[in-house]
Design a protein around this motif. Sequence first.
Motif, mmCIF file in Angstrom:
data_model
loop_
_atom_site.group_PDB
_atom_site.id
_atom_site.type_symbol
_atom_site.label_atom_id
_atom_site.label_comp_id
_atom_site.label_asym_id
_atom_site.label_seq_id
_atom_site.Cartn_x
_atom_site.Cartn_y
_atom_site.Cartn_z
ATOM 1 N N ALA A 39 15.583 7.376 7.628
ATOM 2 C CA ALA A 39 15.102 8.751 7.784
ATOM 3 C C ALA A 39 15.474 9.548 6.539
ATOM 4 O O ALA A 39 16.559 10.129 6.441
ATOM 5 C CB ALA A 39 15.695 9.392 9.026
ATOM 6 N N LYS A 40 14.607 9.559 5.551
ATOM 7 C CA LYS A 40 14.862 10.267 4.301
ATOM 8 C C LYS A 40 14.529 11.754 4.456
ATOM 9 O O LYS A 40 13.599 12.127 5.173
ATOM 10 C CB LYS A 40 14.005 9.673 3.179
ATOM 11 C CG LYS A 40 14.380 8.246 2.801
ATOM 12 C CD LYS A 40 15.693 8.222 2.044
ATOM 13 C CE LYS A 40 16.018 6.831 1.541
ATOM 14 N NZ LYS A 40 17.272 6.789 0.777
ATOM 15 N N PRO A 41 15.273 12.616 3.774
ATOM 16 C CA PRO A 41 14.961 14.060 3.848
ATOM 17 C C PRO A 41 13.642 14.360 3.149
ATOM 18 O O PRO A 41 13.243 13.672 2.207
ATOM 19 C CB PRO A 41 16.139 14.707 3.110
ATOM 20 C CG PRO A 41 16.677 13.639 2.212
ATOM 21 C CD PRO A 41 16.462 12.345 2.942
ATOM 22 N N ALA A 54 0.830 -1.208 0.000
ATOM 23 C CA ALA A 54 0.000 0.000 0.000
ATOM 24 C C ALA A 54 0.866 1.260 0.000
ATOM 25 O O ALA A 54 0.537 2.254 -0.665
ATOM 26 C CB ALA A 54 -0.925 -0.007 1.211
ATOM 27 N N LEU A 55 1.971 1.226 0.723
ATOM 28 C CA LEU A 55 2.898 2.366 0.716
ATOM 29 C C LEU A 55 3.432 2.627 -0.683
ATOM 30 O O LEU A 55 3.527 3.784 -1.127
ATOM 31 C CB LEU A 55 4.050 2.098 1.685
ATOM 32 C CG LEU A 55 3.840 2.521 3.138
ATOM 33 C CD1 LEU A 55 4.851 1.832 4.041
ATOM 34 C CD2 LEU A 55 3.959 4.030 3.274
ATOM 35 N N ASP A 56 3.785 1.564 -1.392
ATOM 36 C CA ASP A 56 4.282 1.732 -2.760
ATOM 37 C C ASP A 56 3.202 2.312 -3.671
ATOM 38 O O ASP A 56 3.488 3.124 -4.559
ATOM 39 C CB ASP A 56 4.765 0.393 -3.313
ATOM 40 C CG ASP A 56 6.122 -0.010 -2.755
ATOM 41 O OD1 ASP A 56 6.901 0.887 -2.388
ATOM 42 O OD2 ASP A 56 6.402 -1.225 -2.685
ATOM 43 N N ALA A 63 10.764 8.897 0.164
ATOM 44 C CA ALA A 63 10.505 8.621 1.578
ATOM 45 C C ALA A 63 9.453 7.523 1.732
ATOM 46 O O ALA A 63 9.573 6.644 2.594
ATOM 47 C CB ALA A 63 10.042 9.902 2.274
ATOM 48 N N LEU A 64 8.419 7.539 0.902
ATOM 49 C CA LEU A 64 7.394 6.500 0.969
ATOM 50 C C LEU A 64 7.946 5.139 0.554
ATOM 51 O O LEU A 64 7.681 4.121 1.197
ATOM 52 C CB LEU A 64 6.206 6.891 0.075
ATOM 53 C CG LEU A 64 5.375 8.088 0.569
ATOM 54 C CD1 LEU A 64 4.439 8.589 -0.524
ATOM 55 C CD2 LEU A 64 4.586 7.715 1.810
ATOM 56 N N ALA A 101 2.842 14.814 7.223
ATOM 57 C CA ALA A 101 2.111 13.547 7.331
ATOM 58 C C ALA A 101 3.052 12.364 7.118
ATOM 59 O O ALA A 101 2.965 11.348 7.829
ATOM 60 C CB ALA A 101 0.973 13.518 6.312
ATOM 61 N N ILE A 102 3.955 12.472 6.155
ATOM 62 C CA ILE A 102 4.917 11.396 5.905
ATOM 63 C C ILE A 102 5.879 11.259 7.076
ATOM 64 O O ILE A 102 6.232 10.148 7.493
ATOM 65 C CB ILE A 102 5.674 11.657 4.588
ATOM 66 C CG1 ILE A 102 4.709 11.539 3.401
ATOM 67 C CG2 ILE A 102 6.846 10.687 4.425
ATOM 68 C CD1 ILE A 102 5.321 11.908 2.072
ATOM 69 N N ARG A 103 6.275 12.375 7.655
ATOM 70 C CA ARG A 103 7.198 12.337 8.803
ATOM 71 C C ARG A 103 6.519 11.654 10.006
ATOM 72 O O ARG A 103 7.155 10.858 10.716
ATOM 73 C CB ARG A 103 7.625 13.760 9.166
ATOM 74 C CG ARG A 103 8.796 13.832 10.146
ATOM 75 C CD ARG A 103 9.266 15.259 10.341
ATOM 76 N NE ARG A 103 9.932 15.784 9.159
ATOM 77 C CZ ARG A 103 9.429 16.727 8.358
ATOM 78 N NH1 ARG A 103 8.233 17.247 8.604
ATOM 79 N NH2 ARG A 103 10.096 17.152 7.307
#
Length: 641
Positions: free
Chosen positions: A612-614, A504-506, A596-597, A627-629
């Motif tokens: 931990a992606k920027p 689902a993330l992909d 990041a996702l 929201a992603i963080r």
Amino acid sequence: MLRKPPRVPAAAMPPPWLVEVVRPAPAKPPWAAMLRAALAVCGPLALGHILGAPVPGEFAAIGGLLGAVVDRGGTYPARIKRVACAGVFGGAAGLLLGMLVHGLGWLAVLALVLVAGLSAVLSTAGATAAITSLQLLVYTILGTSPLGAIRPWWWPPLLLLAGVAWSLLLLLPRWLVSPLAAEQRSTAAVYRSMAHALRAAGTPEFAAAHQDVVTALNAAWDDLASRRARTSGRDPGLVRIVALLNLTHPLTEAAVTAVQEGARIAPEVLDAMDGIASALQFGTPVPASPPVTGHSPGERALATAVATAADVLAGRRRPGRMPRMPRRRFRDRLHDVIDETVGGRLTRIFALRLMASIGVAEVVRETVSVERSYWVVLTVAIVLRPDLGSVFARALQRGIGTVVGAVLGAVILILLPAGPLLLVPCAVFAALLPYGRDRNWGLFSTFLTPLVVLLIDLLRPVGWGLALDRLVDTLIGCAIVLLVGYAPWPSSWHAHLPLRLATALDMVARYTDQALLGAPGHSALRRSTYRALSDLRAEFQRTMAEPPSVSRRAARLWPALISLEHVMDTVIATSVHAEHEGWRPSDADRKLLVAALHAMAQGIRAGRPPAAKPLPYRAELRPAADAIRDLQRLLAGDRAA
């Protein structure tokens, strides 16, 4: 002085997960389906007794029971296809196969194990194939029972098909009374559910209303696909429905954006949405187009989408041409079906579990002196099906339901003499089957057990001891399911939710990329992503009813799913803002969000905390980045736990 009632010790209280397993779901009685079920089963029985031919009436009643159980709503063509396929390729074919191997000892055991493997493989090949494969296994087992000794060999399958045809005939009155096309009703339901969700924004009811919108959209697109498949030539009415359903893409995105903004939707916009639904469903006048006003991009986009839909429905705006669905070669469709079934590792494991359980049940049947031992195998076949829900919950519910149902059946057989008078409780229990199925598997078993006991007693009077036989055999079958098909297999004790969450993330990452890029097909991708998230939410809720070894992890990941849905909503809102404000995020910023996702999905698959992606700092992208963080923090906390 009044005494306080004694407190029940905590140790004597059942654990919460066990209470959740057996709790019936709320559901309204489906009166039409209940009446059809009673007529489908008792009509042939009554006719058989009137004509002095109870055995043919019994087999036709079994066919009617099959049709009543298999019919689970939907469009009438889809229901007819499902019942007909299950009757011909499931019930009749299985009964014939079982009769051919009846009395052949270990050859019959081998045949049932192979049919169990085929049934398991087909259980993931679509709803119709799944229910047909289950009926194939069930009626193959019935064919190896004493019923399989009836001759001539072609008589029982033919009578069963007559009962299935009778159950299909009972659908016609409702179809004639309510001729409105299914896609018309379901499209109206989409607009009505959207208006309800917008009114519920900011309240505790919004989450459920949001899910109702997703469910309504899925049903509408399914109904439309069914109508297209049987339509030749150009149908102006269908063109208008297609246009109105296509308009739900910008309408949904605008609604999500308005909710994210915390906007107060103008009452005339919501009233217009309800008016569109009523005009579609009841033929009332089409409402006037609401004025395109608003203080935010989401409000203006929503008003524009509603006004466009009202103009299309009223004929003030010409709908676009109905898009053609590309025809695919038979070989390509067959390749897809094979990939979706045989290619899955979990499907192959389940096939082994079902085959092993059926094999053990058949060994018990051949070696242990148990009355009507085919019920043991039947119980295993019905309970051990992942496409029907939790195996553990169904085993427990079926055991409890059978105990209660067996007691009811025994009481009825003691109080009522054998003969036509038993048709009355048969009609009552048959009518209660659709209601029990909607509420709880155990409640369904509670009504099915006495019905089967009474049907058999009508064919060959035995007395109340038949109910005891049914109870013993069912409990043995449930024990085999838990000890052979459930407990020894690690895959059944570990939820597969992490991998599905990664998938689902992909999907959300792909939608983020296409939506922020402004790609033409991102609306269709949004719908498929929402559908996947809705299915995943249902799987989470099912898994949380499992024992703690499985449900504990699902409960920990549940906040991550809610957070991922929030990510999806913020990305939609960001996309709509970008379109209406005339800007696009840079390629670098867009790729940061997508990376990041994808990184979180890779971390879940690898069993490690997400990297931990920027994330971008541009103000317009800050809601999506935040929201992603938040989702990164939740997943990191779950891994740490």
